[in-house]
Design a protein around this motif. Structure first.
Motif, PDB file in Angstrom:
ATOM      1  N   LYS A   1       0.834  -1.214   0.000  1.00 22.19           N
ATOM      2  CA  LYS A   1       0.000   0.000   0.000  1.00 22.19           C
ATOM      3  C   LYS A   1       0.867   1.263   0.000  1.00 22.19           C
ATOM      4  CE  LYS A   1      -3.924  -2.190   2.174  1.00 22.19           C
ATOM      5  NZ  LYS A   1      -3.809  -3.320   3.021  1.00 22.19           N
ATOM      6  N   LEU A   2       1.851   1.263  -0.898  1.00 20.58           N
ATOM      7  CA  LEU A   2       2.767   2.398  -1.018  1.00 20.58           C
ATOM      8  C   LEU A   2       2.160   3.478  -1.888  1.00 20.58           C
ATOM      9  CD1 LEU A   2       6.121   0.504  -1.581  1.00 20.58           C
ATOM     10  CD2 LEU A   2       5.344   1.617   0.516  1.00 20.58           C
ATOM     11  N   LYS A   3       2.307   4.722  -1.440  1.00 22.48           N
ATOM     12  CA  LYS A   3       1.871   5.877  -2.215  1.00 22.48           C
ATOM     13  C   LYS A   3       3.118   6.574  -2.741  1.00 22.48           C
ATOM     14  CE  LYS A   3      -1.907   6.407   0.979  1.00 22.48           C
ATOM     15  NZ  LYS A   3      -1.906   6.804   2.369  1.00 22.48           N
ATOM     16  N   PRO A   4       3.295   6.597  -4.065  1.00 19.13           N
ATOM     17  CA  PRO A   4       4.486   7.233  -4.635  1.00 19.13           C
ATOM     18  C   PRO A   4       4.632   8.678  -4.172  1.00 19.13           C
ATOM     19  CG  PRO A   4       3.299   6.003  -6.314  1.00 19.13           C
ATOM     20  CD  PRO A   4       2.430   6.016  -5.087  1.00 19.13           C
ATOM     21  N   GLY A   5       5.856   9.026  -3.793  1.00 19.06           N
ATOM     22  CA  GLY A   5       6.139  10.389  -3.349  1.00 19.06           C
ATOM     23  C   GLY A   5       5.784  10.652  -1.905  1.00 19.06           C
ATOM     24  N   GLU A   6       5.120   9.713  -1.238  1.00 23.73           N
ATOM     25  CA  GLU A   6       4.703   9.920   0.152  1.00 23.73           C
ATOM     26  C   GLU A   6       5.347   8.930   1.118  1.00 23.73           C
ATOM     27  OE1 GLU A   6       0.498  10.178   0.848  1.00 23.73           O
ATOM     28  OE2 GLU A   6       0.155  11.101  -1.103  1.00 23.73           O
ATOM     29  N   ASP A   7       5.301   7.647   0.767  1.00 25.74           N
ATOM     30  CA  ASP A   7       5.729   6.612   1.697  1.00 25.74           C
ATOM     31  C   ASP A   7       7.205   6.297   1.559  1.00 25.74           C
ATOM     32  OD1 ASP A   7       3.223   6.155   2.932  1.00 25.74           O
ATOM     33  OD2 ASP A   7       2.575   4.986   1.206  1.00 25.74           O
ATOM     34  N   ARG A   8       7.720   5.701   2.614  1.00 22.70           N
ATOM     35  CA  ARG A   8       9.099   5.226   2.643  1.00 22.70           C
ATOM     36  C   ARG A   8       9.063   3.716   2.841  1.00 22.70           C
ATOM     37  NH1 ARG A   8      13.012   8.918   3.314  1.00 22.70           N
ATOM     38  NH2 ARG A   8      14.365   7.511   4.460  1.00 22.70           N
ATOM     39  N   ILE A   9      10.139   3.047   2.428  1.00 22.85           N
ATOM     40  CA  ILE A   9      10.227   1.605   2.638  1.00 22.85           C
ATOM     41  C   ILE A   9      11.434   1.312   3.520  1.00 22.85           C
ATOM     42  CG2 ILE A   9       9.002   0.872   0.568  1.00 22.85           C
ATOM     43  CD1 ILE A   9      11.631   0.575  -0.851  1.00 22.85           C
ATOM     44  N   ALA A  10      11.361   0.189   4.209  1.00 18.27           N
ATOM     45  CA  ALA A  10      12.456  -0.249   5.078  1.00 18.27           C
ATOM     46  C   ALA A  10      12.954  -1.598   4.579  1.00 18.27           C
ATOM     47  CB  ALA A  10      11.958  -0.366   6.516  1.00 18.27           C
ATOM     48  N   TYR A  11      14.242  -1.821   4.733  1.00 16.71           N
ATOM     49  CA  TYR A  11      14.860  -3.081   4.348  1.00 16.71           C
ATOM     50  C   TYR A  11      15.447  -3.729   5.598  1.00 16.71           C
ATOM     51  CZ  TYR A  11      14.763  -0.883  -0.260  1.00 16.71           C
ATOM     52  OH  TYR A  11      14.376  -0.259  -1.413  1.00 16.71           O
ATOM     53  N   GLU A  12      15.206  -5.016   5.765  1.00 10.93           N
ATOM     54  CA  GLU A  12      15.815  -5.779   6.852  1.00 10.93           C
ATOM     55  C   GLU A  12      16.685  -6.850   6.207  1.00 10.93           C
ATOM     56  OE1 GLU A  12      13.209  -6.922  10.174  1.00 10.93           O
ATOM     57  OE2 GLU A  12      11.677  -5.745   9.129  1.00 10.93           O
ATOM     58  N   ILE A  13      17.975  -6.796   6.489  1.00  4.84           N
ATOM     59  CA  ILE A  13      18.912  -7.757   5.917  1.00  4.84           C
ATOM     60  C   ILE A  13      19.015  -8.945   6.862  1.00  4.84           C
ATOM     61  CG2 ILE A  13      21.271  -8.126   5.109  1.00  4.84           C
ATOM     62  CD1 ILE A  13      21.338  -5.046   4.586  1.00  4.84           C
TER      63      ILE A  13
END
Length: 117
Positions: A34-46
């Motif tokens: 449910k990502l909104k371009p230009g608004e949301d951020r994503i997180a990465y877990e390695i």
């Protein structure tokens, strides 16, 4: 192959990494998160073994600069000195169990003013 033995894969998608190390998040992934371009951020877990989990970065209301700095320090130290990461000993776990015996704690309950002191 699923990331964890218990995870069930619903869909697998791929994207290409550009010369600059960039990629486009495929539409099914954007929709699932449910990502909104230009608004949301994503997180990465390695994860160990080279696996990476991607998730929607939830907004944090307030960030304590001292806690944030400590977490950055802790993360760096863990990466640079993994030999310092040790499991808790049975003696320590037994001591914690003894000290907290009979206490009921709900991590979902809000803190009271007394808890902040």
């Amino acid at each position: 192959m699923p990331i964890t033995p218990h995870a069930e894969m619903a869909l697998r998608v791929e994207s290409k990494v550009t010369q600059r190390g960039q990629t486009t998040i495929p539409t099914p992934v954007r929709e699932a998160l449910k990502l909104k371009p230009g608004e949301d951020r994503i997180a990465y877990e390695i994860l160990p073994g080279g696996k990476v989990l991607i998730s929607r970065q939830e907004e944090e209301n307030e960030q304590d600069p001292v806690v944030s700095a400590f977490l950055v320090f802790l993360s760096h130290d863990m990466q640079q000195n993994p030999q310092h990461i040790l499991p808790l000993s049975k003696a320590l776990m037994d001591n914690v169990a003894e000290l907290t015996a009979g206490m009921e704690v709900s991590l979902d309950d809000p803190l009271t003013e007394d808890d902040d002191e």
